[in-house]
Design a protein around this motif. Structure first.
Motif, PDB file in Angstrom:
ATOM      1  N   VAL A   1       0.843  -1.196   0.000  1.00 15.34           N
ATOM      2  CA  VAL A   1       0.000   0.000   0.000  1.00 15.34           C
ATOM      3  C   VAL A   1       0.880   1.250   0.000  1.00 15.34           C
ATOM      4  N   ALA A   2       1.969   1.199   0.788  1.00 17.97           N
ATOM      5  CA  ALA A   2       2.882   2.347   0.865  1.00 17.97           C
ATOM      6  C   ALA A   2       3.785   2.438  -0.369  1.00 17.97           C
ATOM      7  N   ARG A   3       4.232   1.269  -0.869  1.00 18.76           N
ATOM      8  CA  ARG A   3       5.142   1.232  -2.014  1.00 18.76           C
ATOM      9  C   ARG A   3       4.628   0.198  -3.018  1.00 18.76           C
ATOM     10  N   PRO A   4       3.729   0.581  -3.895  1.00 18.20           N
ATOM     11  CA  PRO A   4       3.100  -0.375  -4.825  1.00 18.20           C
ATOM     12  C   PRO A   4       4.105  -1.139  -5.684  1.00 18.20           C
ATOM     13  N   ASN A   5       5.241  -0.541  -5.971  1.00 20.93           N
ATOM     14  CA  ASN A   5       6.243  -1.192  -6.818  1.00 20.93           C
ATOM     15  C   ASN A   5       7.421  -1.713  -6.009  1.00 20.93           C
ATOM     16  N   GLY A   6       7.206  -1.916  -4.730  1.00 15.36           N
ATOM     17  CA  GLY A   6       8.285  -2.397  -3.873  1.00 15.36           C
ATOM     18  C   GLY A   6       8.780  -3.769  -4.286  1.00 15.36           C
ATOM     19  N   SER A   7      10.052  -4.036  -3.997  1.00 17.99           N
ATOM     20  CA  SER A   7      10.691  -5.275  -4.465  1.00 17.99           C
ATOM     21  C   SER A   7      10.773  -6.357  -3.398  1.00 17.99           C
ATOM     22  N   MET A   8      10.378  -6.065  -2.171  1.00 17.80           N
ATOM     23  CA  MET A   8      10.484  -7.072  -1.117  1.00 17.80           C
ATOM     24  C   MET A   8       9.491  -8.202  -1.349  1.00 17.80           C
ATOM     25  N   GLN A   9       9.919  -9.421  -1.022  1.00 20.24           N
ATOM     26  CA  GLN A   9       9.125 -10.627  -1.250  1.00 20.24           C
ATOM     27  C   GLN A   9       8.400 -11.047   0.026  1.00 20.24           C
ATOM     28  N   LEU A  10       7.400 -11.921  -0.141  1.00 17.00           N
ATOM     29  CA  LEU A  10       6.647 -12.418   1.006  1.00 17.00           C
ATOM     30  C   LEU A  10       7.556 -13.083   2.023  1.00 17.00           C
ATOM     31  N   SER A  11       8.529 -13.854   1.564  1.00 14.29           N
ATOM     32  CA  SER A  11       9.423 -14.554   2.494  1.00 14.29           C
ATOM     33  C   SER A  11      10.175 -13.583   3.390  1.00 14.29           C
ATOM     34  N   HIS A  12      10.496 -12.401   2.890  1.00 12.60           N
ATOM     35  CA  HIS A  12      11.177 -11.393   3.715  1.00 12.60           C
ATOM     36  C   HIS A  12      10.291 -10.968   4.885  1.00 12.60           C
ATOM     37  N   PHE A  13       9.030 -10.746   4.590  1.00 11.76           N
ATOM     38  CA  PHE A  13       8.108 -10.298   5.637  1.00 11.76           C
ATOM     39  C   PHE A  13       7.804 -11.421   6.635  1.00 11.76           C
ATOM     40  N   VAL A  14       7.764 -12.655   6.141  1.00 13.02           N
ATOM     41  CA  VAL A  14       7.577 -13.790   7.048  1.00 13.02           C
ATOM     42  C   VAL A  14       8.735 -13.864   8.032  1.00 13.02           C
ATOM     43  N   VAL A  15       9.946 -13.648   7.552  1.00 10.68           N
ATOM     44  CA  VAL A  15      11.120 -13.679   8.433  1.00 10.68           C
ATOM     45  C   VAL A  15      11.066 -12.534   9.444  1.00 10.68           C
ATOM     46  N   ILE A  16      10.630 -11.357   9.002  1.00  5.41           N
ATOM     47  CA  ILE A  16      10.519 -10.218   9.926  1.00  5.41           C
ATOM     48  C   ILE A  16       9.514 -10.533  11.032  1.00  5.41           C
ATOM     49  N   PHE A  17       8.347 -11.028  10.637  1.00  2.00           N
ATOM     50  CA  PHE A  17       7.331 -11.363  11.639  1.00  2.00           C
ATOM     51  C   PHE A  17       7.821 -12.497  12.533  1.00  2.00           C
ATOM     52  N   GLY A  18       8.523 -13.467  11.944  1.00  2.08           N
ATOM     53  CA  GLY A  18       9.081 -14.546  12.743  1.00  2.08           C
ATOM     54  C   GLY A  18      10.075 -14.047  13.770  1.00  2.08           C
ATOM     55  N   GLY A  19      10.842 -13.021  13.419  1.00  3.43           N
ATOM     56  CA  GLY A  19      11.789 -12.446  14.378  1.00  3.43           C
ATOM     57  C   GLY A  19      11.084 -11.821  15.569  1.00  3.43           C
ATOM     58  N   VAL A  20       9.975 -11.134  15.302  1.00  2.27           N
ATOM     59  CA  VAL A  20       9.181 -10.565  16.396  1.00  2.27           C
ATOM     60  C   VAL A  20       8.599 -11.687  17.258  1.00  2.27           C
ATOM     61  N   SER A  21       8.109 -12.737  16.611  1.00  4.44           N
ATOM     62  CA  SER A  21       7.538 -13.876  17.338  1.00  4.44           C
ATOM     63  C   SER A  21       8.586 -14.562  18.201  1.00  4.44           C
ATOM     64  N   LEU A  22       9.818 -14.616  17.697  1.00  7.45           N
ATOM     65  CA  LEU A  22      10.900 -15.243  18.465  1.00  7.45           C
ATOM     66  C   LEU A  22      11.118 -14.524  19.791  1.00  7.45           C
ATOM     67  N   ILE A  23      11.056 -13.206  19.769  1.00  6.09           N
ATOM     68  CA  ILE A  23      11.224 -12.427  21.006  1.00  6.09           C
ATOM     69  C   ILE A  23      10.040 -12.647  21.940  1.00  6.09           C
ATOM     70  N   MET A  24       8.821 -12.581  21.384  1.00  7.96           N
ATOM     71  CA  MET A  24       7.625 -12.724  22.215  1.00  7.96           C
ATOM     72  C   MET A  24       7.471 -14.143  22.767  1.00  7.96           C
ATOM     73  N   ALA A  25       8.060 -15.130  22.091  1.00  3.10           N
ATOM     74  CA  ALA A  25       7.947 -16.519  22.533  1.00  3.10           C
ATOM     75  C   ALA A  25       8.630 -16.768  23.866  1.00  3.10           C
ATOM     76  N   GLN A  26       9.438 -15.832  24.309  1.00  8.06           N
ATOM     77  CA  GLN A  26      10.146 -16.018  25.577  1.00  8.06           C
ATOM     78  C   GLN A  26       9.279 -15.669  26.791  1.00  8.06           C
ATOM     79  N   MET A  27       8.028 -15.260  26.560  1.00 12.60           N
ATOM     80  CA  MET A  27       7.118 -15.056  27.693  1.00 12.60           C
ATOM     81  C   MET A  27       7.066 -16.348  28.504  1.00 12.60           C
ATOM     82  N   PRO A  28       7.295 -16.280  29.810  1.00 15.94           N
ATOM     83  CA  PRO A  28       7.575 -17.509  30.563  1.00 15.94           C
ATOM     84  C   PRO A  28       6.438 -18.500  30.686  1.00 15.94           C
ATOM     85  N   SER A  29       5.187 -18.035  30.807  1.00 18.77           N
ATOM     86  CA  SER A  29       4.101 -18.963  31.086  1.00 18.77           C
ATOM     87  C   SER A  29       2.841 -18.565  30.317  1.00 18.77           C
ATOM     88  N   PHE A  30       1.893 -19.483  30.257  1.00 14.70           N
ATOM     89  CA  PHE A  30       0.596 -19.209  29.650  1.00 14.70           C
ATOM     90  C   PHE A  30      -0.090 -18.066  30.397  1.00 14.70           C
TER      91      PHE A  30
END
Length: 458
Positions: free
Chosen positions: A153-182
């Protein structure tokens, strides 16, 4: 004080001299560190809502499109009634065991104790872990897709691929996964509850706006498919709706509540299903009304038409941000059964939860589980088709078959009673739906296989 059989997941407690339930003397590390029993019924409601009301509900208009108005609304309503009833039965079984001195903390322990040795280890346990970890992979993929949408939406002709964004989101999830308990997710899941209401309100408002605008597509509610294709579409739709209501972690959620637990789960279910009814019916009906049989597998895809935005860009970005943040909470919730297994295997319950001995393995193995999930999500952007199969094989048996069996075996209602036959009929019908839904999902995978490509930018 009570004791627990090692790794059983069933906490055996006794009554002390004041006739109060004494806390268990020993738990394995997975139960002790991940499934802390400290929450209230309200916290339980937050966890339940996050585990059920997820971005997968945006596929409900598509399911209604395959069934038509009558069949779609009936199926949506019946699924709500059956799953609410089923989850309440499961809660009653858990409460009965707790009342008798053995509190079950997860599905695996319930299956072993109620149906016999081997059920938890060889059937229920692997099934639950498979669908829960599959949900984690799906959430990371959805998060990446939402990030990509915002980027385009911000960059209609942007060159980044879906896999790049999956890795970015996965990196955020990796940090949040360290929450100690349910239990430590309770405030995150409160925010998740608010966010799912927000993006569902945006989706409903957007559908109504487009449906009434001059850009609205022709409204055609006729079901175009005939013969065998129509039959498979019906079963696909039923499978979509049934798995959208799926949970698969009711015992683990109930395990987070502080004793006594009697009656608390029902209150939590009322909180959850008030959100479920509000969101599912508003999104499903408004989306199908606006786009008819042209509705896409996720209704947000209908908000653009050949690259033309049918709603203001800022509105689309905000909606996807709500989805993006909420799906991160969903992934954390479904990661908890995996965390229980990892803690049981690699942590030492005799050491402090945050000691170096326990902290280092937790950091390593939780991070590794997210890395694997992120890699699979990036490699298989068509994982949604696979998850439909896992949902039919997993969510339906765990949510609509096992609770009925558990209740009938535990309480032994008369074979002449309405409860016994109602439970039996639901279990049989759900089993048939699981089998047929699996066949329909495999058929869809075969049809879509020609478009499959590793790391595809879809």
């Amino acid at each position: 004080m009570g004791t627990e059989a090692p790794n059983s997941g069933a906490v055996v407690v006794n009554k002390d001299s004041t006739n109060q339930t004494a806390p268990p003397a020993k738990l394995d590390a997975g139960d002790l560190f991940v499934l802390k029993s400290r929450g209230s019924w309200l916290h339980c409601g937050y966890h339940l809502t996050t585990s059920i009301v997820a971005p997968a509900l945006l596929s409900l208009p598509f399911a209604l499109g395959l069934l038509g108005w009558g069949g779609g609304v009936v199926c949506l309503s019946l699924s709500a009634l059956v799953t609410f009833y089923s989850y309440n039965l499961l809660s009653l079984v858990l409460e009965d065991h707790a009342r008798r001195g053995t509190r079950q903390l997860h599905f695996r322990a319930m299956a072993n104790d109620i149906l016999g040795p081997g059920w938890g280890k060889y059937f229920v346990g692997p099934l639950q872990l498979g669908i829960c970890y599959g949900c984690v992979i799906s959430c990371i993929l959805i998060g990446g897709q939402s990030l990509k949408y915002i980027y385009l939406v911000a960059r209609p002709n942007g060159s980044m691929q879906l896999s790049h964004f999956v890795v970015i989101f996965g990196g955020v999830s990796l940090i949040m996964a360290q929450m100690p308990s349910f239990h430590s997710l309770r405030h995150i899941n409160l925010v998740s509850l608010l966010l799912c209401l927000a993006y569902c309100a945006c989706t409903t408002a957007g559908s109504i706006y487009i449906g009434k605008s001059s850009d609205a597509p022709p409204k055609n509610y006729n079901i175009s498919e005939v013969g065998i294709n129509r039959l498979f579409n019906i079963f696909n739709a039923i499978s979509i709706i049934a798995t959208t209501y799926g949970n698969g972690i009711i015992p683990e959620i109930q395990a987070t509540m502080a004793p006594p637990i009697q009656g608390k789960m029902f209150k939590g279910l009322l909180v959850c299903y008030s959100v479920v009814i509000t969101t599912y019916f508003s999104v499903g009906i408004s989306g199908y009304w606006a786009f008819g049989n042209q509705v896409m597998p996720t209704v947000l895809s209908n908000f653009t038409d050949n690259g033309k935005y049918l709603l203001p860009k800022w509105f689309l970005v905000i909606t996807n941000i709500f989805v993006l943040v909420q799906v991160s909470a969903v992934s954390l919730t479904y990661l908890q059964p995996t965390n229980v297994v990892l803690e049981r295997r690699f942590a030492d319950p005799k050491k402090d939860e945050f000691s170096t001995r326990n902290l280092v393995p937790r950091l390593i193995f939780r991070s590794l589980s997210i890395v694997i999930a992120t890699t699979v999500a990036a490699m298989l952007p068509f994982f949604g088709d696979i998850m439909a199969l896992l949902g039919a094989l997993g969510f339906i048996p765990l949510d609509m078959v096992m609770p009925m069996l558990f209740y009938n075996v535990t309480f032994k209602p008369s074979k002449r009673s309405l409860v016994f036959w109602g439970n039996t009929i639901i279990a049989v019908v759900a089993t048939v739906l699981a089998v047929v839904g699996s066949v329909a999902s495999v058929r869809q995978i075969i049809i879509d296989a020609k478009n499959y490509r590793l790391f595809a930018n879809v």
